[in-house]
Motif scaffolding. Structure first.
Motif, PDB file in Angstrom:
ATOM      1  N   GLU A 266       2.983  15.217 -13.414  1.00 32.49           N
ATOM      2  CA  GLU A 266       2.023  16.152 -14.012  1.00 32.49           C
ATOM      3  C   GLU A 266       2.413  17.591 -13.692  1.00 32.49           C
ATOM      4  O   GLU A 266       2.379  18.472 -14.565  1.00 32.49           O
ATOM      5  CB  GLU A 266       0.611  15.862 -13.506  1.00 32.49           C
ATOM      6  CG  GLU A 266       0.040  14.542 -13.982  1.00 32.49           C
ATOM      7  CD  GLU A 266      -1.249  14.158 -13.260  1.00 32.49           C
ATOM      8  OE1 GLU A 266      -1.753  14.954 -12.438  1.00 32.49           O
ATOM      9  OE2 GLU A 266      -1.751  13.048 -13.517  1.00 32.49           O
TER      10      GLU A 266
ATOM     11  N   GLN B 189       0.838  -1.204   0.000  1.00 29.69           N
ATOM     12  CA  GLN B 189       0.000   0.000   0.000  1.00 29.69           C
ATOM     13  C   GLN B 189       0.876   1.259   0.000  1.00 29.69           C
ATOM     14  O   GLN B 189       0.581   2.214  -0.723  1.00 29.69           O
ATOM     15  CB  GLN B 189      -0.924  -0.004   1.207  1.00 29.69           C
ATOM     16  CG  GLN B 189      -1.932   1.124   1.218  1.00 29.69           C
ATOM     17  CD  GLN B 189      -2.871   1.025   2.404  1.00 29.69           C
ATOM     18  OE1 GLN B 189      -2.619   0.306   3.357  1.00 29.69           O
ATOM     19  NE2 GLN B 189      -3.957   1.778   2.349  1.00 29.69           N
TER      20      GLN B 189
ATOM     21  N   LYS C  73       3.895   1.522  -1.206  1.00 27.61           N
ATOM     22  CA  LYS C  73       4.510   1.612  -2.533  1.00 27.61           C
ATOM     23  C   LYS C  73       3.527   2.216  -3.537  1.00 27.61           C
ATOM     24  O   LYS C  73       3.889   3.105  -4.315  1.00 27.61           O
ATOM     25  CB  LYS C  73       4.953   0.222  -2.990  1.00 27.61           C
ATOM     26  CG  LYS C  73       5.584   0.214  -4.361  1.00 27.61           C
ATOM     27  CD  LYS C  73       5.898  -1.192  -4.820  1.00 27.61           C
ATOM     28  CE  LYS C  73       6.319  -1.184  -6.266  1.00 27.61           C
ATOM     29  NZ  LYS C  73       6.194  -2.478  -6.890  1.00 27.61           N
ATOM     30  N   GLU C  74       2.283   1.760  -3.501  1.00 29.08           N
ATOM     31  CA  GLU C  74       1.278   2.288  -4.425  1.00 29.08           C
ATOM     32  C   GLU C  74       1.010   3.764  -4.165  1.00 29.08           C
ATOM     33  O   GLU C  74       0.830   4.550  -5.098  1.00 29.08           O
ATOM     34  CB  GLU C  74      -0.006   1.474  -4.316  1.00 29.08           C
ATOM     35  CG  GLU C  74       0.137   0.063  -4.866  1.00 29.08           C
ATOM     36  CD  GLU C  74      -1.020  -0.854  -4.502  1.00 29.08           C
ATOM     37  OE1 GLU C  74      -1.954  -0.418  -3.796  1.00 29.08           O
ATOM     38  OE2 GLU C  74      -0.976  -2.029  -4.919  1.00 29.08           O
ATOM     39  N   GLY C  75       0.995   4.159  -2.892  1.00 32.10           N
ATOM     40  CA  GLY C  75       0.800   5.569  -2.546  1.00 32.10           C
ATOM     41  C   GLY C  75       1.925   6.443  -3.070  1.00 32.10           C
ATOM     42  O   GLY C  75       1.690   7.546  -3.587  1.00 32.10           O
TER      43      GLY C  75
ATOM     44  N   GLU D 275       3.780   5.765  -5.646  1.00 33.60           N
ATOM     45  CA  GLU D 275       3.648   5.814  -7.107  1.00 33.60           C
ATOM     46  C   GLU D 275       2.604   6.847  -7.536  1.00 33.60           C
ATOM     47  O   GLU D 275       2.776   7.528  -8.557  1.00 33.60           O
ATOM     48  CB  GLU D 275       3.312   4.432  -7.651  1.00 33.60           C
ATOM     49  CG  GLU D 275       4.481   3.463  -7.569  1.00 33.60           C
ATOM     50  CD  GLU D 275       4.123   2.032  -7.882  1.00 33.60           C
ATOM     51  OE1 GLU D 275       2.915   1.660  -7.781  1.00 33.60           O
ATOM     52  OE2 GLU D 275       5.036   1.254  -8.211  1.00 33.60           O
ATOM     53  N   VAL D 276       1.525   6.995  -6.749  1.00 31.93           N
ATOM     54  CA  VAL D 276       0.510   8.008  -7.046  1.00 31.93           C
ATOM     55  C   VAL D 276       1.111   9.408  -6.911  1.00 31.93           C
ATOM     56  O   VAL D 276       0.891  10.287  -7.752  1.00 31.93           O
ATOM     57  CB  VAL D 276      -0.720   7.844  -6.116  1.00 31.93           C
ATOM     58  CG1 VAL D 276      -1.647   9.042  -6.198  1.00 31.93           C
ATOM     59  CG2 VAL D 276      -1.469   6.566  -6.457  1.00 31.93           C
ATOM     60  N   VAL D 277       1.903   9.612  -5.861  1.00 29.59           N
ATOM     61  CA  VAL D 277       2.551  10.910  -5.650  1.00 29.59           C
ATOM     62  C   VAL D 277       3.517  11.212  -6.795  1.00 29.59           C
ATOM     63  O   VAL D 277       3.565  12.343  -7.289  1.00 29.59           O
ATOM     64  CB  VAL D 277       3.278  10.951  -4.285  1.00 29.59           C
ATOM     65  CG1 VAL D 277       4.113  12.203  -4.148  1.00 29.59           C
ATOM     66  CG2 VAL D 277       2.277  10.848  -3.151  1.00 29.59           C
TER      67      VAL D 277
ATOM     68  N   ALA E 297       3.254  10.181  -9.863  1.00 33.66           N
ATOM     69  CA  ALA E 297       2.444  10.539 -11.041  1.00 33.66           C
ATOM     70  C   ALA E 297       1.982  11.996 -10.949  1.00 33.66           C
ATOM     71  O   ALA E 297       2.035  12.737 -11.944  1.00 33.66           O
ATOM     72  CB  ALA E 297       1.242   9.606 -11.153  1.00 33.66           C
ATOM     73  N   ARG E 298       1.571  12.422  -9.764  1.00 36.11           N
ATOM     74  CA  ARG E 298       1.152  13.824  -9.588  1.00 36.11           C
ATOM     75  C   ARG E 298       2.316  14.777  -9.785  1.00 36.11           C
ATOM     76  O   ARG E 298       2.162  15.848 -10.386  1.00 36.11           O
ATOM     77  CB  ARG E 298       0.546  14.025  -8.199  1.00 36.11           C
ATOM     78  CG  ARG E 298      -0.811  13.388  -8.046  1.00 36.11           C
ATOM     79  CD  ARG E 298      -1.385  13.668  -6.686  1.00 36.11           C
ATOM     80  NE  ARG E 298      -2.657  12.966  -6.522  1.00 36.11           N
ATOM     81  CZ  ARG E 298      -3.171  12.662  -5.353  1.00 36.11           C
ATOM     82  NH1 ARG E 298      -2.564  12.993  -4.242  1.00 36.11           N
ATOM     83  NH2 ARG E 298      -4.326  12.030  -5.281  1.00 36.11           N
TER      84      ARG E 298
END
Length: 145
Positions: A97, A83, A85-87, A89-91, A93-94
């Motif tokens: 952007e 979890q 690691k996935e969090g 990865e989301v950061v 991606a942001r």
């Protein structure tokens, strides 16, 4: 006083333009640094996941939480690490952007104020025409005996 300035205060003189340009470049570099740091954390999380996935779920393992080392089982730690690691990865991606928006802002700023970067030898360069792989190095294979 001109009434043509937009919602943002447009820089009036050369020093203000240069300062704003420098600030935008600094922000871009900070975003790059943070992305690199977070990518290293994702890599570390992947290493941990690969190391503990094949283990027995009831096996003891230790996890650092807020500077305190706590004892858990693999079954409890595995989902938490995944979890996290996935969090991260989301950061990332942001941040990517945000980086693209800043790059576009820099490009718009360069075109608005006709900014061109000069190399040390006086040659002017566009930001998009940088040479890829211009670093020089030597690759040495293993010695053959």
């Amino acid at each position: 006083m001109s009434g043509t300035s937009g919602s943002n205060k447009d820089p009036i003189n050369e020093q203000e333009v240069a300062a704003k340009y420098g600030n935008i470049r600094t922000e871009i570099n900070q975003i790059y640094t943070k992305i690199t740091e977070l990518e290293m954390e994702v890599s570390e999380h992947s290493l941990v996941l690969n190391a503990i996935q094949p283990l027995d779920p009831t096996r003891r393992c230790y996890r650092m939480i807020g500077g305190v080392l706590v004892e858990r089982t693999v079954k409890e730690v595995l989902p938490a690490v995944q979890q996290n690691k996935e969090g991260i990865e989301v950061v990332i991606a942001r941040l990517n952007e945000a980086l693209e928006r800043k790059k576009q802002e820099l490009t718009d700023f360069e075109s608005k104020y006709k900014i061109r970067i000069r190399k040390n030898d006086g040659e002017s360069v566009d930001g998009n025409s940088k040479k890829e792989g211009s670093a020089q190095g030597v690759l040495v294979g293993p010695a053959s005996t």
